[in-house]
Scaffold this active site. Structure first.
Site, PDB file in Angstrom:
ATOM      1  N   ASP A 170       0.869  -1.181   0.000  1.00 52.50           N
ATOM      2  CA  ASP A 170       0.000   0.000   0.000  1.00 52.50           C
ATOM      3  C   ASP A 170       0.904   1.229   0.000  1.00 52.50           C
ATOM      4  OD1 ASP A 170      -2.334   1.666   0.396  1.00 52.50           O
ATOM      5  OD2 ASP A 170      -1.821   1.812   2.509  1.00 52.50           O
ATOM      6  N   SER A 171       0.296   2.385  -0.201  1.00 51.13           N
ATOM      7  CA  SER A 171       1.054   3.627  -0.118  1.00 51.13           C
ATOM      8  C   SER A 171       1.568   3.881   1.299  1.00 51.13           C
ATOM      9  CB  SER A 171       0.154   4.786  -0.525  1.00 51.13           C
ATOM     10  OG  SER A 171      -0.992   4.801   0.302  1.00 51.13           O
ATOM     11  N   TYR A 180      -0.465   8.360  -2.194  1.00 47.64           N
ATOM     12  CA  TYR A 180      -0.529   8.056  -3.625  1.00 47.64           C
ATOM     13  C   TYR A 180      -1.710   8.802  -4.270  1.00 47.64           C
ATOM     14  CZ  TYR A 180       2.686   3.971  -3.605  1.00 47.64           C
ATOM     15  OH  TYR A 180       3.771   3.135  -3.533  1.00 47.64           O
ATOM     16  N   GLY A 181      -2.703   9.117  -3.434  1.00 49.30           N
ATOM     17  CA  GLY A 181      -3.975   9.644  -3.938  1.00 49.30           C
ATOM     18  C   GLY A 181      -3.902  10.959  -4.673  1.00 49.30           C
ATOM     19  N   CYS A 199      -4.328  -1.239  -1.969  1.00 49.18           N
ATOM     20  CA  CYS A 199      -4.475   0.210  -2.119  1.00 49.18           C
ATOM     21  C   CYS A 199      -5.357   0.433  -3.340  1.00 49.18           C
ATOM     22  CB  CYS A 199      -3.090   0.819  -2.343  1.00 49.18           C
ATOM     23  SG  CYS A 199      -3.100   2.555  -2.778  1.00 49.18           S
ATOM     24  N   ASN A 200      -6.405   1.188  -3.153  1.00 54.34           N
ATOM     25  CA  ASN A 200      -7.304   1.444  -4.283  1.00 54.34           C
ATOM     26  C   ASN A 200      -6.616   2.249  -5.375  1.00 54.34           C
ATOM     27  OD1 ASN A 200     -10.463   0.821  -3.693  1.00 54.34           O
ATOM     28  ND2 ASN A 200      -9.301   1.060  -1.820  1.00 54.34           N
ATOM     29  N   THR A 201      -5.793   3.211  -4.956  1.00 52.68           N
ATOM     30  CA  THR A 201      -5.148   4.081  -5.935  1.00 52.68           C
ATOM     31  C   THR A 201      -4.194   3.268  -6.813  1.00 52.68           C
ATOM     32  OG1 THR A 201      -5.265   5.781  -4.217  1.00 52.68           O
ATOM     33  CG2 THR A 201      -3.955   6.286  -6.167  1.00 52.68           C
ATOM     34  N   GLU A 211      -5.625   9.049   9.219  1.00 51.88           N
ATOM     35  CA  GLU A 211      -4.252   8.745   9.624  1.00 51.88           C
ATOM     36  C   GLU A 211      -3.842   9.553  10.859  1.00 51.88           C
ATOM     37  OE1 GLU A 211      -0.566   8.418   6.813  1.00 51.88           O
ATOM     38  OE2 GLU A 211      -2.252   7.111   6.408  1.00 51.88           O
ATOM     39  N   CYS A 243     -11.120   3.411  -0.562  1.00 53.77           N
ATOM     40  CA  CYS A 243      -9.782   3.714  -0.057  1.00 53.77           C
ATOM     41  C   CYS A 243      -9.613   2.860   1.198  1.00 53.77           C
ATOM     42  CB  CYS A 243      -9.675   5.203   0.286  1.00 53.77           C
ATOM     43  SG  CYS A 243      -8.163   5.638   1.167  1.00 53.77           S
ATOM     44  N   THR A 244      -8.461   2.249   1.319  1.00 54.60           N
ATOM     45  CA  THR A 244      -8.285   1.279   2.413  1.00 54.60           C
ATOM     46  C   THR A 244      -8.368   1.920   3.798  1.00 54.60           C
ATOM     47  OG1 THR A 244      -5.921   1.487   1.988  1.00 54.60           O
ATOM     48  CG2 THR A 244      -7.012  -0.426   1.081  1.00 54.60           C
ATOM     49  N   HIS A 245      -8.176   3.234   3.880  1.00 57.80           N
ATOM     50  CA  HIS A 245      -8.303   3.923   5.179  1.00 57.80           C
ATOM     51  C   HIS A 245      -9.754   3.982   5.674  1.00 57.80           C
ATOM     52  CE1 HIS A 245      -4.354   5.504   4.161  1.00 57.80           C
ATOM     53  NE2 HIS A 245      -4.275   6.111   5.320  1.00 57.80           N
TER      54      HIS A 245
HETATM   55  N1  DGL Z   1      -4.469   3.639   0.792  1.00 54.85           N
HETATM   56  C1  DGL Z   1      -4.735   4.498  -0.326  1.00 54.85           C
HETATM   57  C2  DGL Z   1      -5.919   3.968  -1.144  1.00 54.85           C
HETATM   58  O1  DGL Z   1      -6.501   2.976  -0.813  1.00 54.85           O
HETATM   59  C3  DGL Z   1      -5.084   5.903   0.091  1.00 54.85           C
HETATM   60  C4  DGL Z   1      -4.021   6.716   0.697  1.00 54.85           C
HETATM   61  C5  DGL Z   1      -3.190   7.441  -0.303  1.00 54.85           C
HETATM   62  O2  DGL Z   1      -3.663   8.401  -0.939  1.00 54.85           O
HETATM   63  O3  DGL Z   1      -2.044   7.070  -0.430  1.00 54.85           O
HETATM   64  O4  DGL Z   1      -6.276   4.578  -2.121  1.00 54.85           O
END
Ligand code: DGL
Length: 264
Positions: free
Chosen positions: A9-10, A41-42, A72-74, A153, A185-187
């Site tokens: 993940d990011s 990453y977003g 990570c979705n991104t 976060e 988004c995983t968060h």
């Molecule tokens: N974990 C990232 C996702 O699922 C989001 C956080 C990021 O922007 O890096 O998209």
């Protein structure tokens, strides 16, 4: 097959996916890599996210991983196809987007689905395209929600600040008549309860935890990759280690874990 699973993940958001995998498949061991030096990453370009992702995957493959999970979705939105093609015939690559789309389509009761995600995920159009391919009649309402990941976060959830930010985003008129919402988004798993309360339980929520773990098990069964017993410890690497990342892990993983710094 007792080799580890590579999960990346990011940053630490993907720990929510790693936790779901370890709860559902307790015999599996994994190597987690959080690219905290490049977080978030977003709001990076697609080209940059692809470059970071390839680099991480090279590390995971060099460490003998039997499968890659893009937690990570991104990165799933911009790097999945290329990583899958690159690793074809070597190891399976699992993203967090396809299992969610499949679960929504399989439900069969949804007509209009909302999506909240990072800017890069929304702008990639990948959720929208994949949904259209699986169900051309499904309406989608998408909204980038870039404040949510940093807010979570920093530890804001179940409080005045998180309530205000969530309400501001979700009260957008485009979400008035949705019957499902993708937490893209995983968060966002950490604010699932608050989002559910905002909609009074009227909207079904989809996130990338249990759904992804179940999908992984199905792939592992087909490809004969399941471990019979856990051999060795999980490792959690981050490209930049700070006290605040270390502190935040217990919220994302629901247990104390030790991050190890690793520059790639
Ligand atoms: N974990 C990232 C996702 O699922 C989001 C956080 C990021 O922007 O890096 O998209």
């Amino acid at each position: 097959m007792e080799q580890p699973i590579g999960i990346f993940d990011s940053g630490i958001g993907g720990l929510t996916v790693a936790k779901a995998i370890s709860d559902y498949l307790p015999n599996e061991r994994f190597i987690y890599f959080g690219d905290t030096v490049h977080l978030p990453y977003g709001d990076k370009s697609q080209e940059a996210v692809l470059r970071y992702s390839k680099n991480i995957v090279d590390f995971l493959i060099a460490n003998n991983c039997k499968a890659i999970v893009i937690a990570c979705n991104t990165a799933s939105a911009v790097a999945y196809e290329e990583l899958r093609d690159r690793l074809k015939g070597i190891v399976p690559v699992i993203n967090v987007i396809d299992p969610i789309i499949e679960a929504i389509v399989a439900d069969g009761n949804h007509h209009k689905v909302g999506l909240i995600a990072t800017k890069t995920t929304v702008e990639s159009g990948v959720y929208q395209e994949k949904m259209k391919r699986r169900n051309p009649n499904m309406e989608m309402a998408v909204l980038p929600t870039p404040l949510l990941a940093p807010m979570i976060e920093e530890g804001f959830s179940e409080d005045k600040i998180s309530h205000a930010v969530i309400e501001n985003y979700l009260s957008h008129s485009r979400f008035n008549d949705i019957d499902a919402l993708i937490l893209g988004c995983t968060h966002y798993v950490l604010i699932r309860k608050e989002i559910n309360a905002f909609f009074n339980g009227r909207v079904k929520l989809y996130d990338s935890t249990a759904i992804v773990a179940h999908k992984m098990k199905a792939i592992f069964e087909t490809e004969n990759l399941l471990s019979a017993k856990k051999s060795g410890q999980n490792h959690f690497y981050v490209s930049d280690l700070t006290d605040s990342f270390q502190e935040a892990t217990s919220r994302f993983y629901d247990a104390k874990i030790k991050l190890e710094p690793l520059k790639l």
